[in-house]
Design an enzyme around this catalytic site. Structure first.
Site, short mmCIF file in Angstrom:
data_model
loop_
_atom_site.label_atom_id
_atom_site.label_comp_id
_atom_site.label_asym_id
_atom_site.label_seq_id
_atom_site.Cartn_x
_atom_site.Cartn_y
_atom_site.Cartn_z
N ILE A 28 1.28 3.61 2.40
CA ILE A 28 2.14 3.81 3.59
C ILE A 28 3.31 2.83 3.52
O ILE A 28 4.46 3.20 3.80
CB ILE A 28 1.34 3.62 4.90
CG1 ILE A 28 0.30 4.74 5.04
CG2 ILE A 28 2.27 3.62 6.12
CD1 ILE A 28 -0.61 4.63 6.26
N GLY A 65 0.83 -1.21 0.00
CA GLY A 65 0.00 0.00 0.00
C GLY A 65 0.85 1.25 0.00
O GLY A 65 2.09 1.19 -0.01
N HIS A 105 -7.15 8.13 17.91
CA HIS A 105 -6.68 8.70 16.64
C HIS A 105 -7.91 8.99 15.79
O HIS A 105 -8.31 8.18 14.94
CB HIS A 105 -5.73 7.76 15.91
CG HIS A 105 -5.42 8.25 14.51
ND1 HIS A 105 -4.70 9.39 14.29
CD2 HIS A 105 -5.79 7.80 13.29
CE1 HIS A 105 -4.63 9.61 12.98
NE2 HIS A 105 -5.29 8.65 12.36
N ARG A 147 1.79 16.42 14.25
CA ARG A 147 0.98 17.50 13.67
C ARG A 147 0.82 18.64 14.68
O ARG A 147 0.93 19.82 14.32
CB ARG A 147 -0.40 16.96 13.28
CG ARG A 147 -0.38 16.09 12.04
CD ARG A 147 -1.71 15.33 11.86
NE ARG A 147 -1.74 14.65 10.57
CZ ARG A 147 -2.62 13.72 10.24
NH1 ARG A 147 -3.56 13.34 11.09
NH2 ARG A 147 -2.58 13.16 9.04
N ASP A 174 -0.60 12.47 15.14
CA ASP A 174 -1.32 13.58 15.78
C ASP A 174 -0.34 14.42 16.62
O ASP A 174 -0.41 15.65 16.63
CB ASP A 174 -2.44 13.03 16.67
CG ASP A 174 -3.31 12.05 15.90
OD1 ASP A 174 -4.11 12.48 15.08
OD2 ASP A 174 -3.13 10.83 16.10
N GLN A 205 -5.13 -11.52 12.95
CA GLN A 205 -3.71 -11.14 13.09
C GLN A 205 -3.26 -11.22 14.56
O GLN A 205 -2.13 -11.61 14.84
CB GLN A 205 -3.50 -9.75 12.50
CG GLN A 205 -3.73 -9.76 10.97
CD GLN A 205 -3.33 -8.50 10.26
OE1 GLN A 205 -2.92 -7.52 10.87
NE2 GLN A 205 -3.44 -8.50 8.95
N1 LIG Z 1 -3.00 5.88 12.52
C1 LIG Z 1 -2.71 6.84 11.65
O1 LIG Z 1 -2.21 7.90 12.05
C2 LIG Z 1 -2.97 6.66 10.18
C3 LIG Z 1 -2.56 7.65 9.28
C4 LIG Z 1 -2.79 7.46 7.92
C5 LIG Z 1 -3.43 6.31 7.46
N2 LIG Z 1 -3.83 5.38 8.37
C6 LIG Z 1 -4.49 4.13 7.95
O2 LIG Z 1 -3.49 3.21 7.49
C7 LIG Z 1 -4.12 2.24 6.67
C8 LIG Z 1 -3.30 2.00 5.40
O3 LIG Z 1 -3.26 3.18 4.63
P1 LIG Z 1 -2.65 3.16 3.14
O4 LIG Z 1 -2.76 4.55 2.67
O5 LIG Z 1 -1.33 2.48 3.11
O6 LIG Z 1 -3.74 2.26 2.41
P2 LIG Z 1 -3.60 1.51 1.01
O7 LIG Z 1 -4.99 1.16 0.63
O8 LIG Z 1 -2.72 2.25 0.07
O9 LIG Z 1 -2.83 0.17 1.41
C9 LIG Z 1 -3.35 -0.77 2.27
C10 LIG Z 1 -2.76 -2.11 1.87
O10 LIG Z 1 -3.16 -3.05 2.85
C11 LIG Z 1 -3.49 -4.25 2.19
N3 LIG Z 1 -4.35 -5.00 3.09
C12 LIG Z 1 -5.66 -4.79 3.36
N4 LIG Z 1 -6.10 -5.70 4.24
C13 LIG Z 1 -5.04 -6.48 4.54
C14 LIG Z 1 -4.88 -7.59 5.37
N5 LIG Z 1 -5.91 -8.12 6.07
N6 LIG Z 1 -3.66 -8.16 5.47
C15 LIG Z 1 -2.63 -7.66 4.76
N7 LIG Z 1 -2.72 -6.62 3.94
C16 LIG Z 1 -3.92 -6.02 3.83
C17 LIG Z 1 -4.12 -3.82 0.88
O11 LIG Z 1 -4.04 -4.85 -0.10
C18 LIG Z 1 -3.27 -2.60 0.52
O12 LIG Z 1 -2.15 -2.96 -0.28
C19 LIG Z 1 -5.54 2.76 6.42
O13 LIG Z 1 -6.40 2.09 7.32
C20 LIG Z 1 -5.45 4.23 6.79
O14 LIG Z 1 -6.69 4.76 7.18
C21 LIG Z 1 -3.61 5.53 9.71
O1 LIG Z 2 -7.14 7.61 6.83
C1 LIG Z 2 -7.68 8.56 7.42
O2 LIG Z 2 -8.91 8.63 7.62
C2 LIG Z 2 -6.85 9.69 7.94
C3 LIG Z 2 -5.61 9.28 8.63
O3 LIG Z 2 -5.89 8.51 9.76
C4 LIG Z 2 -4.81 10.49 9.02
O4 LIG Z 2 -4.87 10.90 10.20
O5 LIG Z 2 -4.14 11.08 8.14
#
Ligand SMILES: NC(=O)c1ccc[n+]([C@@H]2O[C@H](COP(=O)([O-])OP(=O)(O)OC[C@H]3O[C@@H](n4cnc5c(N)ncnc54)[C@H](O)[C@@H]3O)[C@@H](O)[C@H]2O)c1
Ligand SMILES: O=C(O)C[C@H](O)C(=O)O
Length: 328
Positions: free
Chosen positions: A17, A15, A190, A165, A162, A115
């Site tokens: 991230i 993905g 979060h 930020r 957070d 998991q």
């Molecule tokens: N906590 C935070 O501060 C924060 C900040 C930004 C994003 N996020 C979250 O992080 C997550 C990932 O974001 P992203 O932009 O990389 O998303 P993305 O959609 O680009 O990538 C997610 C990847 O995870 C894979 N995936 C989904 N379910 C899975 C599973 N059960 N096992 C293994 N792989 C799996 C998908 O195939 C995909 O490749 C999202 O839930 C997003 O909301 C959290």
């Molecule tokens: O994926 C989101 O909803 C936002 C993400 O958690 C963020 O704080 O950037």
């Protein structure tokens, strides 16, 4: 003598991230420039995701990182988490069109139950788990509850984005560098309910609260800006934050593993009743880290405004916890 490699599992590795994260882990930015790593990468068992992961692994190979001691692709958490010392749980089910919050919680409960069970069965007993995938606090809670043989304290949720930020907003407001800011805290979930709290913070040794001296700015500008920053990035970029999220994940794990030297950082960790937060609720707290352990900063005075903010974010977390209780 060179150190023994450690195993780092990353889910959602193909993905966005993942793409901003893996290269930095492999180059030593997370665990130190003398610590070799073996990457154990998990993706969904679908052709498109695994093919994308194959491409990312080719690129990792092409970087010829001296610290990258091995790399594996997996589509099953039971093999991906085998003996892992660190697990960054990034992959999660995003909210789809027409999906209610309860559906999102249920879909993620399934992923993080599986998991958590796999970590319980095969990971190192000292594994350090960071949940990034949203809803991060509740996903971390689910994984923790699904891993009864591991210590609850092995599981954490990411509030560091957070925290970072909030630090940047304060730096911009005061015209001082972020590096001068100490003792910042972000309480709770979060989500936009999180409470970024600069009452104890100092900047170049001076009180941030006294320097800013503007409660209306705190309430009407600072808190909404930090709380809604994720949504603002989605609106601007069309996709959610990735490089800053990966950066926060690196900060979180580095500080947990290598220590904060007395500085405060924010981590989402299971409560032991601190500040009246019910036991096991995965809550953002100010912590310090030393010798691979985090410690919640205790005994801070909570004024009326802060208590109301903490109560609000806690109520949201309790609601999420109750919504998944039957699925655990
Ligand atoms: N906590 C935070 O501060 C924060 C900040 C930004 C994003 N996020 C979250 O992080 C997550 C990932 O974001 P992203 O932009 O990389 O998303 P993305 O959609 O680009 O990538 C997610 C990847 O995870 C894979 N995936 C989904 N379910 C899975 C599973 N059960 N096992 C293994 N792989 C799996 C998908 O195939 C995909 O490749 C999202 O839930 C997003 O909301 C959290
Ligand atoms: O994926 C989101 O909803 C936002 C993400 O958690 C963020 O704080 O950037």
């Amino acid at each position: 003598m060179s150190k023994k490699p450690v195993r780092v599992a990353v889910t959602g590795a193909a993905g966005q991230i993942g793409y901003a994260l893996l290269f930095r882990i492999a180059s030593g930015e997370m665990l130190g420039k003398d610590q070799p790593v073996i990457l154990q990468l998990l993706e969904l068992p679908i052709e498109k995701a695994l093919e994308a992961l194959r491409g990312v692994m080719m690129e990792l190979e092409d970087c010829a990182f001296p610290l990258l001691a091995g790399m594996e692709a997996h589509s099953d958490p039971m093999t991906a988490f085998k003996d892992t010392d660190y697990a960054l749980l990034v992959g999660a089910r995003p909210r789809g069109p027409g999906m209610e919050r309860a559906d999102l919680l249920a879909a993620n409960a399934q992923i993080f139950t599986a998991q958590g069970k796999a970590l319980n069965a095969v990971a190192s007993r000292d594994v350090k788990v960071l949940v990034v995938g949203n809803p991060a606090n509740t996903n971390a809670y689910i994984a923790m509850k699904s891993a009864p043989d591991l210590k609850p304290g092995n599981f954490t949720a990411m509030l560091r984005l957070d925290h970072n930020r909030a630090a940047s907003q304060i730096a911009a407001k005061t015209g001082k560098p972020v590096s001068a800011i100490k003792k910042l805290a972000v309480w709770g979930n979060h989500s936009p309910t999180m409470y970024a709290d600069y009452r104890f913070a100092t900047i170049d040794g001076a009180s941030v609260k006294d320097t800013i001296n503007d409660q209306a700015w705190n309430k009407d500008v600072f808190l909404p800006t930090v709380g809604k920053r994720g949504a603002a990035i989605i609106a601007a970029r069309g996709v959610s934050s990735a490089a800053s999220a990966a950066n926060a994940a690196i900060d979180h794990m580095r500080d947990w593993a290598l220590g904060t030297h007395g500085e405060w950082v924010t981590m989402g960790v299971p409560s032991n009743g601190e500040y009246g937060i019910p036991k096991d609720v995965m809550f953002g707290f100010p912590v310090t880290c030393e010798n691979g352990e985090y410690k919640i900063v205790e005994g801070l005075p909570i004024d009326e405004f802060s208590q109301a903010c903490i109560d609000k974010t806690l109520a949201e977390l309790i609601g999420e916890r109750d919504a998944v209780q039957d699925l655990l």
